[in-house]
Design a protein around this motif. Structure first.
Motif, PDB file in Angstrom:
ATOM      1  N   THR A  11     -18.156   7.332   7.866  1.00 28.20           N
ATOM      2  CA  THR A  11     -17.561   6.412   6.912  1.00 28.20           C
ATOM      3  C   THR A  11     -16.913   5.153   7.238  1.00 28.20           C
ATOM      4  O   THR A  11     -17.143   4.143   6.426  1.00 28.20           O
ATOM      5  CB  THR A  11     -16.680   7.426   5.846  1.00 28.20           C
ATOM      6  OG1 THR A  11     -17.135   8.650   5.789  1.00 28.20           O
ATOM      7  CG2 THR A  11     -16.027   6.620   4.634  1.00 28.20           C
ATOM      8  N   ALA A  92      -2.384   4.057   4.410  1.00 28.60           N
ATOM      9  CA  ALA A  92      -3.266   3.448   3.663  1.00 28.60           C
ATOM     10  C   ALA A  92      -2.455   2.865   2.370  1.00 28.60           C
ATOM     11  O   ALA A  92      -2.718   1.874   1.889  1.00 28.60           O
ATOM     12  CB  ALA A  92      -4.499   4.059   3.626  1.00 28.60           C
ATOM     13  N   GLU A 128      -8.645   1.664   2.971  1.00 28.23           N
ATOM     14  CA  GLU A 128      -9.586   2.701   3.413  1.00 28.23           C
ATOM     15  C   GLU A 128      -9.731   2.646   4.998  1.00 28.23           C
ATOM     16  O   GLU A 128      -9.962   3.569   5.765  1.00 28.23           O
ATOM     17  CB  GLU A 128     -10.824   2.726   2.587  1.00 28.23           C
ATOM     18  CG  GLU A 128     -10.667   3.369   1.375  1.00 28.23           C
ATOM     19  CD  GLU A 128     -10.149   4.681   1.173  1.00 28.23           C
ATOM     20  OE1 GLU A 128     -11.095   5.547   1.767  1.00 28.23           O
ATOM     21  OE2 GLU A 128      -9.268   5.037   1.216  1.00 28.23           O
ATOM     22  N   ARG A 131      -6.892   3.980   6.812  1.00 28.45           N
ATOM     23  CA  ARG A 131      -6.911   5.542   6.716  1.00 28.45           C
ATOM     24  C   ARG A 131      -7.803   6.110   7.767  1.00 28.45           C
ATOM     25  O   ARG A 131      -7.410   6.996   8.366  1.00 28.45           O
ATOM     26  CB  ARG A 131      -7.384   6.040   5.314  1.00 28.45           C
ATOM     27  CG  ARG A 131      -7.214   7.493   4.888  1.00 28.45           C
ATOM     28  CD  ARG A 131      -7.216   7.690   3.436  1.00 28.45           C
ATOM     29  NE  ARG A 131      -8.641   7.595   3.036  1.00 28.45           N
ATOM     30  CZ  ARG A 131      -9.516   8.676   2.874  1.00 28.45           C
ATOM     31  NH1 ARG A 131      -9.110   9.624   3.102  1.00 28.45           N
ATOM     32  NH2 ARG A 131     -10.540   8.477   2.211  1.00 28.45           N
ATOM     33  N   TYR A 132      -8.916   5.768   7.630  1.00 25.99           N
ATOM     34  CA  TYR A 132     -10.239   6.349   8.464  1.00 25.99           C
ATOM     35  C   TYR A 132      -9.679   6.084  10.022  1.00 25.99           C
ATOM     36  O   TYR A 132      -9.802   6.893  10.846  1.00 25.99           O
ATOM     37  CB  TYR A 132     -11.434   5.858   8.147  1.00 25.99           C
ATOM     38  CG  TYR A 132     -11.802   6.507   7.022  1.00 25.99           C
ATOM     39  CD1 TYR A 132     -12.074   7.926   6.972  1.00 25.99           C
ATOM     40  CD2 TYR A 132     -12.248   5.720   5.786  1.00 25.99           C
ATOM     41  CE1 TYR A 132     -12.721   8.608   5.725  1.00 25.99           C
ATOM     42  CE2 TYR A 132     -12.494   6.224   4.824  1.00 25.99           C
ATOM     43  CZ  TYR A 132     -12.838   7.743   4.740  1.00 25.99           C
ATOM     44  OH  TYR A 132     -13.369   8.330   3.412  1.00 25.99           O
TER      45      TYR A 132
END
Length: 145
Positions: A11, A92, A128, A131-132
């Motif tokens: 992702t 995030a 995002e 976050r990843y």
């Protein structure tokens, strides 16, 4: 490598590639010095196209990884997985709030709409990605909360 870590990598990479392409095309294809900026429809079509391709790539690769992982892919998130997800999401959130303060409080007083919209999108992408990245780092380092 854990299945959830693999899907986070997929992702993250797809998102970075997709939005690098989006913002690069936005900069190279449109006259951004014009206050009116790019038209809404061309910008929306570019965004939609890039996002749809990104989603398709992530779904296909995640499905392949899921088939390869077997039971691990179907297993419910355990306590460690949930703690890692919380850690990434809470960091995030703060990144997103900074971006939204810029977009909602500072920019409306002098920036054109197209710039506000794309800055909001960039804030979402950075949040995002944060976050990843934290999820991946947590799995790599064996973080236990």
């Amino acid at each position: 490598m854990a299945f959830r870590e693999k899907t986070a990598w997929v992702t993250l990479i797809a998102m970075v590639v997709a939005y690098t392409i989006y913002f690069s095309l936005l900069i190279s294809q449109f006259d951004l010095s014009d206050r009116a900026g790019p038209g809404t429809m061309p910008m929306l079509m570019l965004f939609g196209g890039v996002t749809i391709v990104q989603a398709i790539v992530v779904v296909i690769i995640s499905a392949i990884l899921g088939v390869q992982a077997g039971r691990e892919a179907q297993a419910a998130a355990d306590e460690r997985d949930r703690a890692i997800a919380r850690r990434g999401a809470s960091a995030a959130y703060f990144v997103l709030m900074i971006g939204m303060i810029l977009v909602g409080v500072v920019m409306p007083f002098g920036d054109p709409r197209w710039k506000i919209v794309n800055t909001a999108l960039l804030a979402l992408v950075i949040a995002e990605a944060t976050r990843y990245i934290l999820v991946i780092i947590s799995y790599r380092r064996g973080w236990h909360g």
